[in-house]
Each structure stands twice: as C-alpha cells, then as structure tokens.
Design a protein around this motif. Structure first.
Motif, PDB file in Angstrom:
ATOM      1  N   MET A   1       0.847  -1.175   0.000  1.00 38.74           N
ATOM      2  CA  MET A   1       0.000   0.000   0.000  1.00 38.74           C
ATOM      3  C   MET A   1       0.893   1.238   0.000  1.00 38.74           C
ATOM      4  O   MET A   1       1.751   1.392   0.854  1.00 38.74           O
ATOM      5  N   LEU A   2       0.672   2.097  -0.962  1.00 40.21           N
ATOM      6  CA  LEU A   2       1.449   3.319  -1.087  1.00 40.21           C
ATOM      7  C   LEU A   2       0.756   4.436  -0.325  1.00 40.21           C
ATOM      8  O   LEU A   2      -0.405   4.730  -0.561  1.00 40.21           O
ATOM      9  N   LEU A   3       1.458   5.027   0.624  1.00 46.17           N
ATOM     10  CA  LEU A   3       0.899   6.143   1.388  1.00 46.17           C
ATOM     11  C   LEU A   3       1.588   7.430   0.971  1.00 46.17           C
ATOM     12  O   LEU A   3       2.789   7.452   0.734  1.00 46.17           O
ATOM     13  N   THR A   4       0.812   8.488   0.888  1.00 48.76           N
ATOM     14  CA  THR A   4       1.354   9.779   0.470  1.00 48.76           C
ATOM     15  C   THR A   4       1.187  10.788   1.589  1.00 48.76           C
ATOM     16  O   THR A   4       0.573  10.513   2.613  1.00 48.76           O
ATOM     17  N   LYS A   5       1.716  11.980   1.360  1.00 45.96           N
ATOM     18  CA  LYS A   5       1.556  13.062   2.323  1.00 45.96           C
ATOM     19  C   LYS A   5       0.135  13.610   2.310  1.00 45.96           C
ATOM     20  O   LYS A   5      -0.328  14.176   3.275  1.00 45.96           O
ATOM     21  N   LYS A   6      -0.548  13.443   1.175  1.00 48.37           N
ATOM     22  CA  LYS A   6      -1.917  13.938   1.054  1.00 48.37           C
ATOM     23  C   LYS A   6      -2.866  13.014   1.810  1.00 48.37           C
ATOM     24  O   LYS A   6      -2.841  11.797   1.641  1.00 48.37           O
ATOM     25  N   LYS A   7      -3.697  13.605   2.640  1.00 48.70           N
ATOM     26  CA  LYS A   7      -4.641  12.829   3.436  1.00 48.70           C
ATOM     27  C   LYS A   7      -5.624  12.100   2.513  1.00 48.70           C
ATOM     28  O   LYS A   7      -6.243  12.729   1.646  1.00 48.70           O
ATOM     29  N   PRO A   8      -5.777  10.796   2.683  1.00 48.21           N
ATOM     30  CA  PRO A   8      -6.719  10.056   1.841  1.00 48.21           C
ATOM     31  C   PRO A   8      -8.158  10.389   2.211  1.00 48.21           C
ATOM     32  O   PRO A   8      -8.445  10.841   3.324  1.00 48.21           O
ATOM     33  N   VAL A   9      -9.043  10.164   1.279  1.00 45.89           N
ATOM     34  CA  VAL A   9     -10.459  10.393   1.538  1.00 45.89           C
ATOM     35  C   VAL A   9     -10.923   9.394   2.596  1.00 45.89           C
ATOM     36  O   VAL A   9     -10.497   8.241   2.617  1.00 45.89           O
ATOM     37  N   SER A  10     -11.762   9.860   3.484  1.00 39.11           N
ATOM     38  CA  SER A  10     -12.264   8.982   4.542  1.00 39.11           C
ATOM     39  C   SER A  10     -13.372   8.092   4.000  1.00 39.11           C
ATOM     40  O   SER A  10     -14.002   8.391   2.974  1.00 39.11           O
ATOM     41  N   ALA A  11     -13.624   7.006   4.689  1.00 40.98           N
ATOM     42  CA  ALA A  11     -14.682   6.085   4.284  1.00 40.98           C
ATOM     43  C   ALA A  11     -16.044   6.777   4.318  1.00 40.98           C
ATOM     44  O   ALA A  11     -16.880   6.561   3.440  1.00 40.98           O
ATOM     45  N   GLY A  12     -16.267   7.634   5.294  1.00 37.74           N
ATOM     46  CA  GLY A  12     -17.535   8.350   5.392  1.00 37.74           C
ATOM     47  C   GLY A  12     -17.731   9.326   4.249  1.00 37.74           C
ATOM     48  O   GLY A  12     -18.819   9.417   3.663  1.00 37.74           O
ATOM     49  N   THR A  13     -16.686  10.060   3.907  1.00 35.54           N
ATOM     50  CA  THR A  13     -16.761  10.991   2.787  1.00 35.54           C
ATOM     51  C   THR A  13     -17.013  10.234   1.486  1.00 35.54           C
ATOM     52  O   THR A  13     -17.828  10.638   0.659  1.00 35.54           O
ATOM     53  N   LEU A  14     -16.326   9.124   1.316  1.00 33.99           N
ATOM     54  CA  LEU A  14     -16.512   8.298   0.128  1.00 33.99           C
ATOM     55  C   LEU A  14     -17.946   7.777   0.054  1.00 33.99           C
ATOM     56  O   LEU A  14     -18.574   7.819  -1.007  1.00 33.99           O
ATOM     57  N   LEU A  15     -18.458   7.318   1.173  1.00 32.25           N
ATOM     58  CA  LEU A  15     -19.830   6.816   1.232  1.00 32.25           C
ATOM     59  C   LEU A  15     -20.818   7.886   0.772  1.00 32.25           C
ATOM     60  O   LEU A  15     -21.689   7.632  -0.063  1.00 32.25           O
ATOM     61  N   VAL A  16     -20.658   9.081   1.292  1.00 35.18           N
ATOM     62  CA  VAL A  16     -21.583  10.171   0.965  1.00 35.18           C
ATOM     63  C   VAL A  16     -21.384  10.670  -0.462  1.00 35.18           C
ATOM     64  O   VAL A  16     -22.340  10.742  -1.255  1.00 35.18           O
ATOM     65  N   GLU A  17     -20.140  11.038  -0.813  1.00 40.67           N
ATOM     66  CA  GLU A  17     -19.887  11.730  -2.075  1.00 40.67           C
ATOM     67  C   GLU A  17     -19.844  10.830  -3.300  1.00 40.67           C
ATOM     68  O   GLU A  17     -20.119  11.288  -4.416  1.00 40.67           O
ATOM     69  N   GLU A  18     -19.498   9.568  -3.125  1.00 41.86           N
ATOM     70  CA  GLU A  18     -19.383   8.672  -4.277  1.00 41.86           C
ATOM     71  C   GLU A  18     -20.512   7.645  -4.379  1.00 41.86           C
ATOM     72  O   GLU A  18     -20.638   6.971  -5.403  1.00 41.86           O
ATOM     73  N   PHE A  19     -21.302   7.521  -3.333  1.00 33.76           N
ATOM     74  CA  PHE A  19     -22.386   6.541  -3.363  1.00 33.76           C
ATOM     75  C   PHE A  19     -23.748   7.165  -3.084  1.00 33.76           C
ATOM     76  O   PHE A  19     -24.626   7.128  -3.944  1.00 33.76           O
ATOM     77  N   LEU A  20     -23.932   7.747  -1.920  1.00 40.47           N
ATOM     78  CA  LEU A  20     -25.255   8.273  -1.582  1.00 40.47           C
ATOM     79  C   LEU A  20     -25.681   9.399  -2.525  1.00 40.47           C
ATOM     80  O   LEU A  20     -26.769   9.343  -3.114  1.00 40.47           O
ATOM     81  N   GLU A  21     -24.856  10.429  -2.642  1.00 40.24           N
ATOM     82  CA  GLU A  21     -25.236  11.585  -3.471  1.00 40.24           C
ATOM     83  C   GLU A  21     -25.456  11.221  -4.941  1.00 40.24           C
ATOM     84  O   GLU A  21     -26.499  11.569  -5.496  1.00 40.24           O
ATOM     85  N   PRO A  22     -24.515  10.521  -5.601  1.00 38.14           N
ATOM     86  CA  PRO A  22     -24.742  10.184  -7.011  1.00 38.14           C
ATOM     87  C   PRO A  22     -25.969   9.294  -7.236  1.00 38.14           C
ATOM     88  O   PRO A  22     -26.618   9.381  -8.273  1.00 38.14           O
ATOM     89  N   LEU A  23     -26.264   8.434  -6.275  1.00 41.90           N
ATOM     90  CA  LEU A  23     -27.417   7.546  -6.413  1.00 41.90           C
ATOM     91  C   LEU A  23     -28.714   8.193  -5.932  1.00 41.90           C
ATOM     92  O   LEU A  23     -29.790   7.588  -6.024  1.00 41.90           O
ATOM     93  N   GLY A  24     -28.590   9.391  -5.383  1.00 43.55           N
ATOM     94  CA  GLY A  24     -29.768  10.087  -4.882  1.00 43.55           C
ATOM     95  C   GLY A  24     -30.369   9.443  -3.649  1.00 43.55           C
ATOM     96  O   GLY A  24     -31.570   9.527  -3.410  1.00 43.55           O
ATOM     97  N   LEU A  25     -29.516   8.792  -2.849  1.00 40.96           N
ATOM     98  CA  LEU A  25     -29.973   8.117  -1.638  1.00 40.96           C
ATOM     99  C   LEU A  25     -29.794   9.006  -0.415  1.00 40.96           C
ATOM    100  O   LEU A  25     -28.798   9.724  -0.303  1.00 40.96           O
TER     101      LEU A  25
END
Length: 89
Positions: A1-25
């Motif tokens: 696993m490659l880790l960078t200095k940039k903070k990775p997206v959190s699981a909660g943010t991913l859940l909301v922004e990539e799943f709930l919002e696009p699906l209109g849930l």
C-alpha cells in the motif's frame, strides 16, 4: 500500500460523495436498504465511526462492490492518521 503526504479520503466521505449523493440516496434510505441502525449510518457519514468488517459486508451487498473496498478505504485513512500524527512523549 502506497501512502502519500496527502490525506486520503475517509470512508464516510466516500460513502456520501461517491455513493449516496450520485445515487440520490438519503441516510434514511441507506438505513432501510442495509438494516443498519440509523445512528450508525449517521456516524459513518459524519466520519464519527469507522468501517468494521461486518459493516463492510453490509455496504458491499448494498452497493454491489467488495467488502475489501470499504475495509481498504478505512485502513488507508487509519494508517495515514497514525503516520501523520506527532508522537507524544
């Protein structure tokens, strides 16, 4: 696993922004689809709760992806936090 200095997206943010919002849930609809408690869904979405193995299985079933996707997202964020937190003592 490659880790960078940039903070990775959190699981909660991913859940909301990539799943709930696009699906209109809404969180309420996720509660109904998943069977997870309302409080747990809300805490996940607000990054106040981590994704556990059982939650990863449920989310994978709801969204049609792999549990590893959710667990790896959580793991990346957790490792980054530990590696980028000043050591005490």
């Amino acid at each position: 696993m490659l880790l960078t200095k940039k903070k990775p997206v959190s699981a909660g943010t991913l859940l909301v922004e990539e799943f709930l919002e696009p699906l209109g849930l809404t969180q309420t609809e996720l509660v109904e689809l998943s069977g997870l408690p309302r409080r747990q869904v809300n805490e996940l979405c607000r990054d106040c709760r981590a994704i556990t193995a059982d939650t990863a299985l449920i989310l994978a079933k709801v969204f049609g992806n792999a549990p590893d996707f959710w667990l790896n997202t959580q793991l990346r964020a957790d490792l980054w936090a530990v590696m980028n937190t000043p050591q005490q003592g």
